[in-house]
Design a protein around this motif. Structure first.
Motif, PDB file in Angstrom:
ATOM      1  N   ASN A   9       0.838  -1.187   0.000  1.00 55.74           N
ATOM      2  CA  ASN A   9       0.000   0.000   0.000  1.00 55.74           C
ATOM      3  C   ASN A   9       0.879   1.245   0.000  1.00 55.74           C
ATOM      4  O   ASN A   9       1.394   1.631   1.033  1.00 55.74           O
ATOM      5  CB  ASN A   9      -0.918   0.003   1.235  1.00 55.74           C
ATOM      6  CG  ASN A   9      -1.923   1.121   1.174  1.00 55.74           C
ATOM      7  OD1 ASN A   9      -2.201   1.654   0.102  1.00 55.74           O
ATOM      8  ND2 ASN A   9      -2.474   1.491   2.323  1.00 55.74           N
ATOM      9  N   PRO A  10       1.131   1.819  -1.140  1.00 57.70           N
ATOM     10  CA  PRO A  10       0.431   1.610  -2.393  1.00 57.70           C
ATOM     11  C   PRO A  10       1.177   0.698  -3.378  1.00 57.70           C
ATOM     12  O   PRO A  10       2.401   0.600  -3.362  1.00 57.70           O
ATOM     13  CB  PRO A  10       0.405   3.021  -2.990  1.00 57.70           C
ATOM     14  CG  PRO A  10       1.710   3.618  -2.538  1.00 57.70           C
ATOM     15  CD  PRO A  10       1.983   3.025  -1.183  1.00 57.70           C
ATOM     16  N   ASP A  40       5.477   0.219  -1.328  1.00 58.26           N
ATOM     17  CA  ASP A  40       5.593   0.059   0.121  1.00 58.26           C
ATOM     18  C   ASP A  40       5.340  -1.415   0.409  1.00 58.26           C
ATOM     19  O   ASP A  40       4.699  -2.095  -0.398  1.00 58.26           O
ATOM     20  CB  ASP A  40       4.543   0.941   0.827  1.00 58.26           C
ATOM     21  CG  ASP A  40       4.731   0.965   2.342  1.00 58.26           C
ATOM     22  OD1 ASP A  40       5.794   0.535   2.816  1.00 58.26           O
ATOM     23  OD2 ASP A  40       3.803   1.417   3.046  1.00 58.26           O
TER      24      ASP A  40
HETATM   25 MG    MG Z   1       1.995   2.627   2.817  1.00 54.19          MG
END
Ligand code: MG
Ligand code: ADP
Length: 395
Positions: A205-206, A219
């Motif tokens: 995320n993302p 991430d």
């Molecule tokens: Mg993140």
């Protein structure tokens, strides 16, 4: 067990999950060198075992654990404001976490931010994929505000993540054509990583789409099943004990199941179920448990002594509740451990013991003859009331 983002990237490289180049740095000077080797726009990211870094704030007042910059000199400047400082995010709690290292990577132009995760669904005992078009923000917030934007897909553990499922997920994220091909490959490789490394959670995320049509994991948050670590030497090698609760690190050396909590009554219990019940009953009697501690079914004297030492090293502990049911466990071993540990550490806080079961008479005799100042409980409830009252009396 958790790992850092830069370590997750090593796993991405091994399993063919696309991400942007970069590496870890432990000093501002090192950050500058890494940045110089990358060229182009840069990102500097604090490495802690917690998410929400982008929106976090350092106790120094410096805002953000994720920064974009242009030059190696800037990367060095930002690194110097992060390393050695305490970052507070909504996942660290108010005490925050000290940043020991940072990740310096290439900044990426972002067209879309997506969310992709794999975890274990307990109700179906299967891996489950969670995907959403709303990347970059908390998935909990998305789940609350727009649950229709979250796709949940159960994976049959025997079949694995099937190609039709990877295409289905890609389509639900609006990824078509060459992006669907990249997505299918990324999801398949990530699923293989999840299974082969015994993960309990992988969260990207993302997951971003760049304007030139690339799909990259920007991430990464990993969680590993502790019960599988014995067969994952490469994962154990990534353990960073500076990120863990020191009490839990010490307990794990002795094979004790210990989880630190916020209350002031320490519990020493054998068996996870009894430990849960003990925490409940302490609260029922009006107290707050300081920990969960399961010494296991076949604890040794050394383990009991270590458990006592860990409990007593905790300054917030104002009383101890020992709750033992001896099935396999010999009550006298517990009693001997208590006496030894109490003498060694000079126990000065109230101690209530409830012993029951295997060899209980010998255990009670050992305690009685030790000269230790302690109270016995008739049963669990009685013992809980006694320890709560004793702690209130000294407070
Ligand atoms: Mg993140
Ligand atoms: P956290 O989730 O801990 O806040 P992220 O790695 O997700 O940390 O970073 C926060 C945000 O920063 C991302 O949602 C993204 O918008 C941006 N970001 C992260 N890495 C990069 C990068 N390499 N290039 C450009 N933007 C980035």
């Amino acid at each position: 067990m958790n790992i850092h983002e830069f370590q997750a990237r090593e796993l991405f490289a091994e399993f063919g999950v696309a991400t942007q180049p970069g590496s870890v740095a432990h000093t501002a000077e090192e950050a500058k060198n890494v940045a110089a080797g990358l060229g182009g726009k840069l990102v500097v990211k604090a490495q802690i075992h917690a998410g929400g870094r982008g929106k976090g704030t350092f106790k120094s007042g410096f805002k953000g654990g994720v920064h974009l910059c242009e030059t190696p000199a800037e990367a060095k400047e930002i690194a110097s404001r992060m390393i050695g400082e305490v970052l507070v995010t909504h996942q660290t709690g108010p005490e925050g976490k000290e940043v020991g290292k940072i990740f310096v990577g290439e900044a990426v132009d972002i067209a879309r931010e997506l969310y992709f995760a794999i975890l274990i669904d307990r109700s179906t005992s299967s891996p489950v994929v969670i995907a959403s078009t709303e990347g970059g923000m908390d998935i909990e917030t998305v789940a609350e505000k727009s649950p229709e934007k979250i796709l949940r897909l159960i994976v049959n553990p025997f079949l694995g993540l099937m190609p039709y499922q990877t295409r289905l997920i890609a389509a639900s994220l609006g990824l078509t054509g060459p992006l669907m091909t990249q997505a299918s490959k990324l999801f398949t490789n990530l699923y293989r990583l999840f299974i082969e490394r015994d993960c309990s959670m992988v969260e990207i995320n993302p997951l971003v789409v760049t304007p030139d049509g690339k799909l990259l994991a920007l991430d990464a948050k990993f969680n590993f099943d502790d019960n599988s670590l014995y067969r994952q030497p490469s994962i154990i090698a990534m353990r960073d004990i500076t990120e863990e609760d020191p009490r839990e690190v010490e307990a794990s050396k002795f094979g004790l199941n210990y989880i630190g909590l916020d209350g002031n009554i320490a519990c020493l219990v054998n068996g996870a179920g009894l430990a849960m019940a003990t925490m409940d009953i302490i609260q029922h009697a009006g107290g707050m448990p300081a920990n969960f501690l399961d010494v296991g079914g076949g604890a040794t004297r050394e383990q009991v002594t270590a458990a006592f030492r860990i409990i007593l090293a905790d300054k917030s502990v104002k009383g101890i509740f020992v709750n033992i049911f001896g099935g396999i466990m010999d009550c006298n071993i517990i009693a001997t451990g208590i006496v030894e540990a109490a003498k060694e550490t000079g126990l000065s806080i109230p101690l209530v013991v409830r012993l029951e079961g295997n060899n209980v008479e010998a255990g009670k005799k050992t305690l009685a003859e030790s000269g230790l100042k302690l109270e016995s409980g008739e049963n669990i409830l009685d013992a809980a009331h006694k320890i709560v009252a004793a702690v209130k009396a000294v407070a």
